[in-house]
Design an enzyme around this catalytic site. Structure first.
Site, PDB file in Angstrom:
ATOM      1  N   HIS A  94     -13.264  -4.951   0.838  1.00 46.03           N
ATOM      2  CA  HIS A  94     -14.533  -5.562   0.392  1.00 46.03           C
ATOM      3  C   HIS A  94     -14.735  -6.964   0.972  1.00 46.03           C
ATOM      4  O   HIS A  94     -15.661  -7.661   0.575  1.00 46.03           O
ATOM      5  CB  HIS A  94     -14.574  -5.664  -1.138  1.00 46.03           C
ATOM      6  CG  HIS A  94     -14.450  -4.354  -1.846  1.00 46.03           C
ATOM      7  ND1 HIS A  94     -15.254  -3.275  -1.549  1.00 46.03           N
ATOM      8  CD2 HIS A  94     -13.619  -3.941  -2.846  1.00 46.03           C
ATOM      9  CE1 HIS A  94     -14.913  -2.260  -2.335  1.00 46.03           C
ATOM     10  NE2 HIS A  94     -13.922  -2.634  -3.119  1.00 46.03           N
ATOM     11  N   ASP A 145     -10.681   5.298  -1.243  1.00 45.23           N
ATOM     12  CA  ASP A 145     -10.731   4.454  -2.438  1.00 45.23           C
ATOM     13  C   ASP A 145     -11.972   4.830  -3.262  1.00 45.23           C
ATOM     14  O   ASP A 145     -12.962   5.307  -2.716  1.00 45.23           O
ATOM     15  CB  ASP A 145     -10.810   2.993  -1.979  1.00 45.23           C
ATOM     16  CG  ASP A 145     -10.669   1.979  -3.100  1.00 45.23           C
ATOM     17  OD1 ASP A 145      -9.563   1.430  -3.254  1.00 45.23           O
ATOM     18  OD2 ASP A 145     -11.663   1.718  -3.816  1.00 45.23           O
ATOM     19  N   HIS A 196     -14.054   2.867  -4.512  1.00 44.50           N
ATOM     20  CA  HIS A 196     -15.151   1.972  -4.142  1.00 44.50           C
ATOM     21  C   HIS A 196     -15.479   2.087  -2.641  1.00 44.50           C
ATOM     22  O   HIS A 196     -14.600   2.388  -1.834  1.00 44.50           O
ATOM     23  CB  HIS A 196     -14.772   0.527  -4.464  1.00 44.50           C
ATOM     24  CG  HIS A 196     -14.385   0.312  -5.897  1.00 44.50           C
ATOM     25  ND1 HIS A 196     -13.071   0.332  -6.326  1.00 44.50           N
ATOM     26  CD2 HIS A 196     -15.142   0.111  -7.000  1.00 44.50           C
ATOM     27  CE1 HIS A 196     -13.036   0.135  -7.637  1.00 44.50           C
ATOM     28  NE2 HIS A 196     -14.276   0.001  -8.071  1.00 44.50           N
ATOM     29  N   ASP A 224      -7.521   4.198  -6.771  1.00 43.76           N
ATOM     30  CA  ASP A 224      -8.355   4.073  -7.973  1.00 43.76           C
ATOM     31  C   ASP A 224      -9.333   5.240  -8.072  1.00 43.76           C
ATOM     32  O   ASP A 224     -10.067   5.366  -9.043  1.00 43.76           O
ATOM     33  CB  ASP A 224      -9.078   2.718  -8.031  1.00 43.76           C
ATOM     34  CG  ASP A 224      -9.678   2.298  -6.703  1.00 43.76           C
ATOM     35  OD1 ASP A 224      -9.668   3.106  -5.756  1.00 43.76           O
ATOM     36  OD2 ASP A 224     -10.166   1.153  -6.626  1.00 43.76           O
TER      37      ASP A 224
HETATM   38 ZN   LIG Z   1     -11.276   0.321  -5.203  1.00 44.08          ZN
END
Ligand SMILES: [Zn+2]
Length: 320
Positions: A126, A169, A171, A256
């Site tokens: 990110h 992931d 995200h 995650d």
């Molecule tokens: Zn994540």
């Protein structure tokens, strides 16, 4: 006759290496965002404990992160971002996280191992320029774009042309997308929950200019299962990867997306991660001499993270 046999044996030396490197550095545990934060040293502690108890630790090639990544960090991040992150007291550990991925690439490219897993912190996918505050507030717990910098490292140091980055992931890997959005030399594929942080990753974002078609977002529904993620890989990743023919594959290995995570709502099981790992290994075997480097991203249920990492690593080590 003996000599002849020896020479023949030498000629038949397999081109593809065996074994899996586990890249780590004890300083990764010194990075603490704040008391009680889910992106904590307990994550790596749980992984190390599980690998030791399950016996896998002894079968992996233990490699300590080494080297200096700044020249390569500068290939992805601009001066302003660097100035902000360099004001952060743990900046040296952020560099060490970047270097973990580069160390994994060195292990694979030197032929010491077939593939590598890099147990790094902080995560990276990110870390987009312009999104950090002046106080070096971690954006999505990330500081430098570990996997994007690793891709550039592989291209510059080893003259590899085409890098495939696979991000499973929970995200969206917005930093990886940002780094290569107009770049056809990196194919980026991401599965994620569109409704979760950072809110990017819609399927219509396909890259731009020369990079058009080299950014593949495959958002999954809330509560996504093994079948959902495997279908996305089969239908969207495999055909693109077949066409792209990567020289190296990197995984943004976030766990995650596993069931019971604190920050996610997907239901991917350890068997699901095994199936994903096999699929990616198959691609690596077909296109790039099995060269595969997997770099840890998220995963906040520490027990779940440890089990998923073990399943992933066991597959990387033992799958033919
Ligand atoms: Zn994540």
């Amino acid at each position: 006759m003996g000599l002849y046999t020896t020479n023949l044996a030498a000629d038949k030396k397999p081109e593809i290496a065996t074994g899996t490197a586990f890249v780590y550095h004890p300083d990764y545990q010194k990075h603490v965002l704040e008391e009680g934060h889910p992106e904590s040293p307990a994550r790596l502690q749980a992984i190390l404990k599980r690998l030791k108890e399950g016996g896998l630790e002894k079968e992996l090639l233990q490699v300590k992160t080494s080297g200096k990544p700044m020249d390569y960090i500068k290939k992805v991040h601009g001066k302003e971002h660097l100035a902000i992150i360099q004001s952060y007291p743990n900046e040296a550990i952020c560099q060490l996280a970047v270097q973990g991925g580069c160390t994994g690439i060195d292990q694979v490219m030197s032929g010491k191992v077939r593939n590598a897993f890099c147990a790094v912190r902080p995560p990276g996918h990110h870390a987009v320029d312009g999104l950090h505050t002046k106080q070096a507030q971690a954006f999505g717990f990330c500081f430098y774009s570990n996997v994007a910098i690793a891709a550039r490292y592989a291209q510059l140091k080893y003259k590899l042309k085409k890098i495939l980055i696979i991000d499973w992931d929970y995200h969206h890997g917005n930093s990886t997308e940002w780094a290569f959005y107009t770049d056809p030399s990196v194919l980026f594929f991401s599965t994620h929950d569109l409704r979760a942080f950072p809110g990017t990753g819609s399927a219509d974002k396909k890259g731009a200019g020369a990079g058009l078609g080299f950014n593949i977002n495959a958002p999954l529904p809330p509560g996504a299962t093994d079948k959902d993620i495997l279908t996305a890989f089969e239908k969207k990743l495999l055909p693109a990867a077949e066409k792209f023919k990567p020289d190296l594959i990197l995984i943004s290995a976030g766990f995650d997306s596993r069931k019971d995570d604190l920050l996610g709502n997907f239901k991917i099981t350890d068997d699901g991660f095994i199936a994903l790992t096999k699929m990616v290994m198959e691609l690596a075997k077909k296109h790039c001499k099995s060269r595969l480097v997997s770099i840890l991203e998220g995963g906040y249920n520490v027990q779940g993270l440890a089990l998923a990492t073990e399943a992933h690593l066991k597959t990387m080590l033992k799958e033919k």
